[in-house]
Design a protein around this motif. Structure first.
Motif, PDB file in Angstrom:
ATOM      1  N   TRP A  13      47.166  23.340  -5.046  1.00 37.38           N
ATOM      2  CA  TRP A  13      47.570  24.488  -5.846  1.00 37.38           C
ATOM      3  C   TRP A  13      47.766  25.694  -4.927  1.00 37.38           C
ATOM      4  CZ3 TRP A  13      44.122  24.891 -10.862  1.00 37.38           C
ATOM      5  CH2 TRP A  13      44.156  23.677 -11.536  1.00 37.38           C
ATOM      6  N   PRO A  14      48.872  26.423  -5.082  1.00 34.69           N
ATOM      7  CA  PRO A  14      49.026  27.668  -4.317  1.00 34.69           C
ATOM      8  C   PRO A  14      47.893  28.644  -4.640  1.00 34.69           C
ATOM      9  CG  PRO A  14      51.085  27.033  -5.393  1.00 34.69           C
ATOM     10  CD  PRO A  14      50.024  26.135  -5.935  1.00 34.69           C
ATOM     11  N   GLU A  15      47.565  29.499  -3.684  1.00 35.03           N
ATOM     12  CA  GLU A  15      46.471  30.447  -3.882  1.00 35.03           C
ATOM     13  C   GLU A  15      46.707  31.342  -5.103  1.00 35.03           C
ATOM     14  OE1 GLU A  15      43.491  30.730  -2.497  1.00 35.03           O
ATOM     15  OE2 GLU A  15      43.982  28.870  -1.445  1.00 35.03           O
ATOM     16  N   ALA A  16      47.957  31.762  -5.303  1.00 35.56           N
ATOM     17  CA  ALA A  16      48.256  32.621  -6.454  1.00 35.56           C
ATOM     18  C   ALA A  16      47.988  31.889  -7.765  1.00 35.56           C
ATOM     19  CB  ALA A  16      49.710  33.084  -6.391  1.00 35.56           C
ATOM     20  N   LEU A  17      48.224  30.574  -7.783  1.00 35.42           N
ATOM     21  CA  LEU A  17      47.961  29.782  -8.988  1.00 35.42           C
ATOM     22  C   LEU A  17      46.459  29.657  -9.221  1.00 35.42           C
ATOM     23  CD1 LEU A  17      48.989  28.007 -11.307  1.00 35.42           C
ATOM     24  CD2 LEU A  17      49.044  26.077  -9.706  1.00 35.42           C
TER      25      LEU A  17
END
Length: 214
Positions: A139-143
């Motif tokens: 998962w991307p950090e923003a997600l």
């Protein structure tokens, strides 16, 4: 009552979409699942067939399937289609006491932090992500920041509240059917039998959709 929303381009709707819709409805115990074509998806290329035509194909594909609704509400908006606006409308339609669920695929989920007003999605609904067996992607950090500690492990836990949760859901018969593959076959004059409902296939050929003009 439990209500769900499944958006997409449905370009065209195929058996993978429809089988997934049925299995999601059964797994979550939904009374209604609104299948909503997006006229102009913000993060995807513009579909080659008009939104009205895609909606008509969706209606043909659903037919009289219990609990599945072809919903054209996004076709009446100008500009891009934002899921947060659709969820707001559905929340107003059904009230605050009904669990509302937005269903998306895992690939779309990975881009969720880029969606318009993504942080507001959980104010209106739960999010159920259709995961793919054996497919893992970080998962991307923003997600991760967006989701926080919202994830639950069961439908029962999700439905304790009307909105705000996240559930990863694996369906029993995920079908590896691609709308892109179907469009390519149609343009090449190849058979699409058993990839689409017969009613959708008939409508595509009747109106000459997705085929190269002679």
């Amino acid at each position: 009552m439990r209500i769900g929303m499944l958006g997409g381009t449905f370009d065209p709707v195929h058996l993978g979409h429809l089988r997934s819709a049925i299995e999601v409805r059964e797994a979550l115990g939904l009374d209604k699942l609104h299948m909503i074509p997006a006229p102009q998806p913000p993060l995807r290329d513009t579909p080659q067939v008009s939104a009205v035509q895609r909606f008509e194909l969706l209606k043909a594909g659903i037919g009289d399937t219990p609990g599945l609704l072809a919903d054209d509400r996004e076709l009446h908006r100008d500009g891009p289609s934002y899921s947060v606006d659709t969820l707001s409308e559905l929340r107003q339609q059904y009230g605050d006491k009904v669990p509302l669920v937005m269903v998306i695929g895992f690939d779309a989920f990975l881009r969720l932090a880029r969606w318009h007003n993504a942080e507001q999605l959980f104010d209106f609904a739960h999010l159920v992500v259709i995961s793919r067996p054996g497919y893992q992607s970080p998962w991307p950090e923003a997600l991760k920041e967006l989701v926080g500690n919202r994830e639950v492990s069961s439908v029962q836990s999700l439905m304790h509240n009307t909105h705000g949760g996240l559930l990863m859901l694996t369906l029993p018969s995920l079908m590896a059917i691609s709308a892109t593959y179907i469009r390519e076959r149609l343009q090449a004059g190849k058979s699409v039998r058993y990839l689409l409902p017969e009613s959708v296939e008939q409508a595509i050929f009747k109106y000459g959709l997705y085929q190269i003009d002679e």
